[in-house]
Design an enzyme around this catalytic site. Structure first.
Site, PDB file in Angstrom:
ATOM      1  N   ARG A   1      12.404  25.023 -53.780  1.00  0.00           N
ATOM      2  CA  ARG A   1      12.997  23.821 -54.372  1.00  0.00           C
ATOM      3  C   ARG A   1      14.467  23.701 -53.965  1.00  0.00           C
ATOM      4  O   ARG A   1      14.944  22.613 -53.616  1.00  0.00           O
ATOM      5  CB  ARG A   1      12.860  23.861 -55.903  1.00  0.00           C
ATOM      6  CG  ARG A   1      11.445  23.651 -56.411  1.00  0.00           C
ATOM      7  CD  ARG A   1      11.405  23.444 -57.913  1.00  0.00           C
ATOM      8  NE  ARG A   1      11.613  24.658 -58.684  1.00  0.00           N
ATOM      9  CZ  ARG A   1      10.637  25.450 -59.140  1.00  0.00           C
ATOM     10  NH1 ARG A   1       9.379  25.164 -58.878  1.00  0.00           N
ATOM     11  NH2 ARG A   1      10.910  26.519 -59.862  1.00  0.00           N
TER      12      ARG A   1
ATOM     13  N   PHE B   1       1.442  16.273 -56.003  1.00  0.00           N
ATOM     14  CA  PHE B   1       1.075  17.336 -56.948  1.00  0.00           C
ATOM     15  C   PHE B   1       2.339  17.783 -57.686  1.00  0.00           C
ATOM     16  O   PHE B   1       2.667  18.969 -57.759  1.00  0.00           O
ATOM     17  CB  PHE B   1       0.432  18.521 -56.222  1.00  0.00           C
ATOM     18  CG  PHE B   1      -0.748  18.156 -55.359  1.00  0.00           C
ATOM     19  CD1 PHE B   1      -2.004  17.948 -55.928  1.00  0.00           C
ATOM     20  CD2 PHE B   1      -0.618  18.020 -53.992  1.00  0.00           C
ATOM     21  CE1 PHE B   1      -3.100  17.608 -55.146  1.00  0.00           C
ATOM     22  CE2 PHE B   1      -1.696  17.684 -53.191  1.00  0.00           C
ATOM     23  CZ  PHE B   1      -2.940  17.479 -53.773  1.00  0.00           C
TER      24      PHE B   1
ATOM     25  N   ASP C   1       1.009  12.776 -59.624  1.00  0.00           N
ATOM     26  CA  ASP C   1       0.168  13.838 -60.181  1.00  0.00           C
ATOM     27  C   ASP C   1      -0.957  13.188 -60.974  1.00  0.00           C
ATOM     28  O   ASP C   1      -0.807  12.064 -61.478  1.00  0.00           O
ATOM     29  CB  ASP C   1       0.988  14.769 -61.082  1.00  0.00           C
ATOM     30  CG  ASP C   1       0.313  16.114 -61.309  1.00  0.00           C
ATOM     31  OD1 ASP C   1       0.686  17.086 -60.627  1.00  0.00           O
ATOM     32  OD2 ASP C   1      -0.594  16.193 -62.159  1.00  0.00           O
TER      33      ASP C   1
ATOM     34  N   ASP D   1       2.781  20.246 -52.399  1.00  0.00           N
ATOM     35  CA  ASP D   1       2.690  21.532 -53.100  1.00  0.00           C
ATOM     36  C   ASP D   1       1.450  21.545 -53.987  1.00  0.00           C
ATOM     37  O   ASP D   1       1.544  21.473 -55.218  1.00  0.00           O
ATOM     38  CB  ASP D   1       3.956  21.759 -53.931  1.00  0.00           C
ATOM     39  CG  ASP D   1       3.979  23.127 -54.609  1.00  0.00           C
ATOM     40  OD1 ASP D   1       3.353  24.063 -54.068  1.00  0.00           O
ATOM     41  OD2 ASP D   1       4.617  23.254 -55.670  1.00  0.00           O
TER      42      ASP D   1
ATOM     43  N   CYS E   1      -0.322  28.229 -51.937  1.00  0.00           N
ATOM     44  CA  CYS E   1      -0.222  29.378 -52.839  1.00  0.00           C
ATOM     45  C   CYS E   1      -1.531  30.166 -52.865  1.00  0.00           C
ATOM     46  O   CYS E   1      -1.720  31.022 -53.725  1.00  0.00           O
ATOM     47  CB  CYS E   1       0.158  28.934 -54.241  1.00  0.00           C
ATOM     48  SG  CYS E   1      -1.052  27.848 -55.028  1.00  0.00           S
TER      49      CYS E   1
END
Length: 397
Positions: free
Chosen positions: A211, A227, A249, A301, A341
């Site tokens: 970030r 997201f 989102d 992300d 991730c």
């Protein structure tokens, strides 16, 4: 009879390199009848003592090592591990002005299956292994020695516990219920964390460094934050001088929290500089492409797409699809900040997926920067599985 496990011939090599997992196929025999999460001594095929581990009869990872030394797995053991972890993080806590950080990163901090995040005066625990679950009360006592003024809340509502023969659990372990917002600060930005209902332990601390790095790409730019969850990247984009940020989102509660965060930080959202859009990102990207809508920066992300090896091929297709669409809606010279991730996807594979997406998008793409999990999410040299978050800054021509 003190319970113990004996490894098949040759299986001691990984433990001698201090890798903390023992798989079921690596065990020759079990002495005694160890219960779920009970501590067992680990011996080689020849009877050499190797480690103390937590036994999990229902899992393919049949035992997870607590220690490679002959110590008692008691309150003092947990206190030392917690103190060691805190010392390891002191520099980054001070450097980034953190009131929210990862205190314990499971195997990487010598506590398999234990994740603990600190949000102001709340410690949030996820206990994902049988051994961690068995030592819950001892762990809480140890935490209160190191952090006597903290409340402790459990968020072990994770499906992976079923593989350990455990049910999902949440609730107060010590102190008070968390309020709807526990405010933390990182790099001068205030973020409200919903400990009780938020994703994981409430917030994605692992993306803090990414970030911060993203700010250098956003000044005077139109940014699409996909997201977005509670708007972490969007907050940094606003602080970095973005002309407009769309946070997209599928969760309205997350978007409401993102809006709260923007207001708390003093960002003016009345003139549509910050937009909070409830949308399915996959559909939204296609709509923007078909409409010819373009952005200067797209932040991608997504949540984890693969929990098992069987899901990896599908995850690759998903990552390729969203990144291809992101490239198609970027202006020439625009920036794609993209992340994965999924621990099962290594950095080289993720880079290949981005390259394949560029071909399908018909765009020339250059990798200009690489990202990984924040410094309070360390990776132990003996446990490469601890490295899971990877990302790229790409220039799309």
């Amino acid at each position: 009879m003190k319970p113990a496990i004996y490894l098949t011939r040759g299986r001691e090599k990984s433990l001698q390199r201090r890798h903390p997992w023992i798989f079921s196929r690596g065990i020759e025999r079990v002495k005694g009848e160890p219960q779920l999460g009970e501590t067992v001594d680990v011996f080689s095929h020849k009877g050499q003592w190797l480690a103390k581990a937590a036994y999990s009869p229902n899992s393919q990872i049949r035992a997870r090592v607590w220690s490679f030394e002959k110590v008692e797995i008691d309150q003092s053991f947990f206190e030392k591990r917690i103190n060691d972890a805190l010392v390891l993080r002191e520099d980054v806590i001070e450097r980034d002005g953190l009131t929210g950080f990862r205190l314990i990163a499971a195997e990487n901090d010598g506590l398999p299956g234990v994740t603990i995040d600190k949000f102001d005066n709340y410690l949030v625990c996820q206990l994902l292994s049988a051994g961690a679950d068995r030592h819950r009360d001892t762990l809480v006592k140890a935490l209160l020695v190191v952090f006597p003024d903290c409340n402790i809340y459990e968020r072990s509502d994770v499906a992976i516990r079923k593989k350990e023969g455990l049910e999902e659990v949440t609730g107060v372990l010590h102190g008070a219920m968390p309020p709807a917002n526990v405010w933390i600060e990182e790099n001068g930005i205030k973020i409200g964390v919903d400990i009780e209902n938020g994703h994981k332990t409430g917030f994605y601390l692992d993306q803090r460094d990414s970030r911060q790095q993203s700010m250098k790409y956003v000044k005077d730019k139109e940014v699409l934050n996909c997201f977005s969850y509670t708007g972490g990247f969007g907050l940094y984009a606003l602080k970095g001088g973005a002309s407009r940020v769309i946070n997209a989102d599928v969760s309205q509660p997350a978007l409401d929290k993102a809006k709260e965060n923007a207001i708390e930080n003093g960002f003016d959202i009345s003139k549509k500089r910050a937009v909070f859009l409830n949308a399915d990102v996959f559909k939204l990207l296609r709509e923007y492409r078909d409409q010819g809508t373009k952005f200067d920066v797209v932040i991608m992300d997504p949540p984890k797409f693969a929990d098992t090896k069987a899901q990896l091929n599908g995850a690759c297709r998903g990552y390729k699809d969203i990144n291809m669409l992101a490239m198609q809606i970027l202006k020439p010279g625009g920036t794609l900040l993209t992340y994965s991730c999924s621990g099962l996807m290594d950095q080289n594979l993720f880079q290949k997926i981005i390259a394949d997406a560029a071909v399908d998008a018909g765009r020339s793409v250059k990798f200009v920067e690489r990202f990984e999990q924040a410094a309070d999410h360390p990776t132990d040299t003996a446990y490469p599985e601890g490295f899971y978050l990877k990302g790229f800054a790409c220039k799309v021509l």
